[in-house]
Design a protein around this motif. Structure first.
Motif, short mmCIF file in Angstrom:
data_model
loop_
_atom_site.label_atom_id
_atom_site.label_comp_id
_atom_site.label_asym_id
_atom_site.label_seq_id
_atom_site.Cartn_x
_atom_site.Cartn_y
_atom_site.Cartn_z
N LEU A 1 0.85 -1.19 0.00
CA LEU A 1 0.00 0.00 0.00
C LEU A 1 0.88 1.24 0.00
O LEU A 1 1.94 1.26 0.62
CB LEU A 1 -0.89 0.00 1.26
CG LEU A 1 -1.74 -1.25 1.45
CD1 LEU A 1 -2.39 -1.22 2.83
CD2 LEU A 1 -2.79 -1.34 0.36
N ASN A 2 0.41 2.25 -0.70
CA ASN A 2 1.15 3.51 -0.70
C ASN A 2 0.80 4.27 0.58
O ASN A 2 -0.26 4.88 0.68
CB ASN A 2 0.79 4.32 -1.94
CG ASN A 2 1.69 5.52 -2.10
OD1 ASN A 2 2.33 5.95 -1.14
ND2 ASN A 2 1.73 6.06 -3.30
N ASN A 3 1.71 4.23 1.56
CA ASN A 3 1.42 4.78 2.88
C ASN A 3 1.35 6.31 2.93
O ASN A 3 1.02 6.87 3.97
CB ASN A 3 2.47 4.29 3.89
CG ASN A 3 2.22 2.86 4.33
OD1 ASN A 3 1.91 2.60 5.48
ND2 ASN A 3 2.32 1.92 3.40
N PRO B 1 -6.60 6.56 0.93
CA PRO B 1 -6.90 6.51 2.37
C PRO B 1 -5.90 5.67 3.17
O PRO B 1 -6.13 5.44 4.35
CB PRO B 1 -8.27 5.86 2.38
CG PRO B 1 -8.22 4.91 1.23
CD PRO B 1 -7.34 5.55 0.19
N PHE B 2 -4.79 5.24 2.53
CA PHE B 2 -3.92 4.29 3.23
C PHE B 2 -3.03 4.95 4.27
O PHE B 2 -2.27 4.28 4.97
CB PHE B 2 -3.08 3.50 2.22
CG PHE B 2 -3.91 2.87 1.15
CD1 PHE B 2 -4.85 1.91 1.49
CD2 PHE B 2 -3.83 3.27 -0.17
CE1 PHE B 2 -5.66 1.34 0.53
CE2 PHE B 2 -4.63 2.72 -1.14
CZ PHE B 2 -5.56 1.75 -0.79
N THR B 3 -3.10 6.28 4.35
CA THR B 3 -2.38 6.97 5.42
C THR B 3 -2.98 6.61 6.78
O THR B 3 -2.33 6.75 7.81
CB THR B 3 -2.48 8.49 5.23
OG1 THR B 3 -3.83 8.80 4.92
CG2 THR B 3 -1.60 8.96 4.08
N ASP B 4 -4.24 6.16 6.76
CA ASP B 4 -4.96 5.87 7.99
C ASP B 4 -4.80 4.39 8.36
O ASP B 4 -5.20 3.51 7.59
CB ASP B 4 -6.45 6.19 7.78
CG ASP B 4 -7.23 6.15 9.08
OD1 ASP B 4 -6.85 5.37 9.98
OD2 ASP B 4 -8.21 6.90 9.19
N ILE B 5 -4.21 4.13 9.51
CA ILE B 5 -3.94 2.73 9.88
C ILE B 5 -5.24 1.93 10.00
O ILE B 5 -5.25 0.71 9.75
CB ILE B 5 -3.12 2.64 11.18
CG1 ILE B 5 -2.72 1.18 11.41
CG2 ILE B 5 -3.89 3.19 12.38
CD1 ILE B 5 -1.60 0.96 12.33
N ILE C 1 -10.42 2.01 -5.10
CA ILE C 1 -8.97 2.00 -5.01
C ILE C 1 -8.42 1.26 -6.22
O ILE C 1 -9.08 0.38 -6.78
CB ILE C 1 -8.46 1.34 -3.70
CG1 ILE C 1 -8.94 -0.11 -3.61
CG2 ILE C 1 -8.91 2.11 -2.48
CD1 ILE C 1 -8.28 -0.88 -2.50
N THR C 2 -7.21 1.63 -6.64
CA THR C 2 -6.61 1.02 -7.82
C THR C 2 -5.51 0.06 -7.38
O THR C 2 -4.67 0.42 -6.56
CB THR C 2 -6.02 2.12 -8.72
OG1 THR C 2 -7.07 3.01 -9.07
CG2 THR C 2 -5.42 1.53 -9.97
#
Lengths: 316, 491
Positions: B267-269, B273-277, B343-344
């Motif tokens: 995931l692209n951190n 929305p992947f900044t959110d754990i 999401i892609t």
């Protein structure tokens, strides 16, 4: 022969070749993907990638690279493969000795099947022979060649054990050991092609059979056989030769799927691998060589037209 | 599509004969990918190592079938108490295939070449800790490091650290000259590489007289070549759908092992929305790893962190995020993710990614996420995902052994950024006490499971299929290699 016709054709062919070289170079240059990072993978550091790019000559400007490449081609230097690190000429030669015989074998086979089938079907139009032959041809057209290839492997290699399932031992292993590995792929390529060719032959012969000169020939009392073969078939050959030429061009490079099924080291797979590996120089050379071979085949087809129909040579 | 037709065609039509027996001292092994060239010190491709590792080229140490470090061209070594000085005792009678003698000068040359400014070594980082290589006498090499490096002996056993001679190093790509028990004979490009026994090998002579590696990319063709007896087997068999047939045939051995391939949904951190754990954890709860494995080849072990369950120091963290759709939905709602959010997922060519992507998309659908699948080829993947971090999510198997360091890097494509992890990793690489190393490797795994930068899916299986009379093939694949030096035929 009309030499102006030939010169005009040749000039057109050279222009096509030049255009092909510009297009392939541009496409390969803008395609995303760095040959150096493909070679060095995900663990490579930036300085290592730069060293690899330098080694590959990719740090030079694109225009410089194009002229370096095309200049080399003009004097017969194809360059060195990025990935294999051997001269491209060597790679291509090693693959051509597989692809070329395979293409020739397949085209001979397909023509040998298609001509008699097509002519017979036309001769007995609407009768049982016609229906059966064209039914078979319909199935042949619908059958993907890789699937046919798999069936052939299952029957002749896995089941009967007569022929190898895959691989190519090289001509140095002897003519027969090399040739027998090409038999199944040639059949797999030839049958669907033959089906198409048979249908084209049938309709072309049907058309000429209805022409006045055939009726005249019959009226003069020539046998049905002569009327068919000398008058109808000969004049029906132009569309047939056109299709054979197209099929041969396809067979030179378009056999990648069959090469995969039979694991043959041919030109199609070399092209496929080189694109995936971003071996730019190999892709560029191959495209130009294949474009060149298509052009030569077209040219031969043109010559065949002239032999078949003197009106074309006379420019009428 | 060709594959499916091939498989069903096999199921319907296979009435077949056993494979022809090869002569007792030759071996023909299939490989899916052809190597780009044959120099392991100038390229990352696993296929290079699958031909040359231990067979043609050797390093000071070597990695065995269990992934443990064994003596190679160094018969023994001592490490100074501070972990900075390695003294290798070299084999006295080793030589290259062209007759060049192996001694400390070769070690110095090989290591210095790997870190030179123009080096194209894919793992230049392995050699970066080396300060100097000294030769007190021809049979002794003293390697001094900048800092203690726990993996140094392991790394020096990798193909990237193979010993190469000055006069042949530049031509090893097309004509590899090493010190190993097999000599390169020829390479028919697109088809096979042939090796022959090295008559003047310094160690125990191999049982095999000749070895051929055949390159067969198409899964149906691979299965046909095995069934027809064209080849003796595949160390990594690409057609798992035909395994049932092979299992029923006593002429074949089907051996399932493990690889180092940690397959992850990366995931692209740094991208929403992947900044959110909570979102990352929701994905972990949404994906049923057992079901995913079942849908792929049916083999492989679920993983709960970036670590292979069978490797030393592995901690079982698979149960931390059990499949739980309700919990996944709750976490997403808590993070403010509306149902139907797209999401892609970029999918590189291997089957685990392309087919796995479809399975995962269906699983994400159940918790209200719409996954858009974008197939990419390797060159595109490396460029877009790996180099430029231009992606939401991707499925990828990290096959390098012991690669916990990728989470400690300043910049790596999935953009995990944790100083706590970095300092933990630093103490791990500098630890010299094995017990401490194991403890730290456990802590690293836990930290990753907790922060969950990526969703850890499963360990890629190694599916081996070969003639039942073949002995000595590796069951597992701790590194990319087809070490056939110990392979022989049963009477």
């Amino acid at each position: 022969m009309n030499s102006a016709f030939l010169v005009r054709r040749l000039a057109g062919l050279l222009a096509t070749l030049f255009a092909a070289s510009v297009v392939v170079f541009t496409v390969m240059s803008v395609l995303p993907g760095d040959p150096a990072s493909l070679m060095l993978g995900t663990g490579a550091r930036e300085d290592t990638l730069a060293a690899m790019r330098h080694q590959m000559g990719l740090d030079r400007p694109a225009v410089w690279r194009y002229f370096g490449w095309i200049g080399g081609l003009l004097v017969g230097r194809l360059g060195t493969s990025y990935t294999y690190d051997v001269p491209v000429a060597e790679l291509v030669a090693a693959r051509a000795v597989v692809s070329l015989p395979l293409a020739v074998l397949a085209i001979l086979l397909s023509t040998a099947i298609a001509l008699p089938v097509g002519v017979t079907a036309a001769r007995f139009r609407g009768r049982v022979a016609d229906t059966l032959l064209m039914g078979a041809a319909q199935a042949g057209v619908a059958m993907p060649n890789f699937w046919l290839g798999l069936l052939l492997i299952l029957l002749f290699s896995v089941g009967l054990g007569w022929l190898p399932a895959s691989g190519f031992p090289g001509w140095e292993a002897g003519v027969w050991p090399a040739l027998r590995t090409l038999i199944l792929p040639a059949v797999a390529l030839a049958l669907p092609q033959a089906a198409i060719l048979a249908r084209v032959t049938r309709s072309a012969v049907l058309e000429t059979l209805g022409q006045d000169y055939v009726r005249t020939a019959r009226a003069k009392g020539v046998s049905e056989r002569v009327a068919l073969w000398r008058h109808a078939v000969r004049n029906a050959l132009i569309p047939v030769v056109t299709i054979i030429g197209l099929q041969f061009s396809f067979l030179m490079a378009g056999t990648v799927i069959i090469e995969n099924v039979f694991t043959l080291p041919g030109l199609g797979r070399l092209m496929f691998q080189s694109i995936a590996q971003r071996d730019l120089i190999v892709v560029q050379d191959l495209v130009v060589l294949l474009a060149g071979s298509v052009i030569v085949v077209n040219f031969l087809v043109d010559l065949a037209y002239m032999a078949l129909d003197p009106r074309i040579a006379a420019g009428r | 599509m060709a594959k499916h037709i091939g498989a069903s065609a096999f199921a319907i039509l296979l009435a077949l004969t056993g494979p022809a027996l090869a002569a007792k001292d030759t071996l023909s092994l299939g490989m899916v990918l052809e190597p780009p060239h044959l120099d392991p010190t100038a390229g990352a491709a696993a296929a290079i190592r699958e031909v040359v590792y231990a067979n043609i080229f050797e390093g000071l140490t070597r990695i065995d079938a269990k992934g443990e470090v064994q003596p190679g061209l160094a018969e023994s070594w001592t490490v100074s108490p501070d972990g900075l000085t390695y003294t290798f005792k070299l084999r006295a009678n080793a030589a290259f295939h062209d007759g060049t003698k192996f001694d400390c000068g070769i070690v110095k040359f090989s290591y210095e070449r790997a870190v030179a400014a123009d080096s194209v070594n894919a793992q230049k980082g392995f050699f970066e800790p080396i300060v100097s290589t000294a030769c007190p006498d021809p049979a002794t090499a003293v390697v001094t490091l900048k800092r203690p490096t726990g993996l140094f002996l392991f790394n020096m056993g990798m193909g990237d650290a193979a010993m190469v001679a000055p006069n042949t190093a530049a031509t090893n790509k097309a004509n590899p000259v090493g010190t190993g028990p097999f000599v390169f004979k020829r390479w028919v490009k697109g088809d096979r590489v042939e090796l022959e026994r090295n008559a003047s090998y310094w160690g125990k002579a191999p049982a095999l007289r000749a070895v051929t590696f055949r390159f067969i990319a198409d899964p149906s063709a691979a299965a046909a070549a095995v069934f027809a007896g064209d080849i003796d087997g595949f160390a990594n068999f690409p057609a798992p759908e035909t395994l049932d047939r092979l299992r029923g045939d006593k002429n074949f051995a089907v051996v399932i092992g493990t690889t180092e391939g940690k397959t992850i949904l990366a995931l692209n951190n740094t991208r929403k929305p992947f900044t959110d754990i909570r979102v990352r954890r929701a994905l972990a709860h949404a994906i049923d790893r057992k079901m995913l494995i079942e849908a792929l080849s049916g083999y492989g072990a679920p993983i709960g962190s970036h670590f292979i369950p069978t490797d030393p120091g592995a901690v079982d963290l698979v149960g931390v995020y059990p499949p739980d759709l309700a919990k996944a939905k709750a976490l997403l709602a808590e993070a403010g993710i509306a149902p139907g959010t797209e999401i892609t997922i970029k999918l590189p060519p291997p089957g685990y990614a392309r087919r796995g992507g479809e399975v995962i998309a269906a699983m994400l659908e159940q918790v209200g996420l719409r996954a858009k699948l974008v197939p990419v080829e390797w060159a595109q993947w490396l460029d877009q995902v790996f180099k430029n971090s231009d992606f939401d999510a991707t499925i990828i198997s990290h096959v390098e052994p012991h690669d916990l360091d990728i989470y400690a890097r300043d910049k790596y494509y999935f953009n995990y950024n944790s100083d706590a992890y970095r300092s933990l990793y630093k103490s791990y690489v500098e630890a010299t006490d094995p017990a401490k190393q194991l403890d730290l490797v456990g802590q690293l795994q836990r930290k990753l499971t907790d922060d969950l930068p990526n969703v850890f899916l499963y360990a890629l299986p190694k599916i081996g299929v070969w003639n039942a009379k073949l002995k000595g093939m590796w069951t597992n694949s701790p590194i990319a290699a087809n070490d056939v030096t110990g392979v022989s035929w049963a009477e």
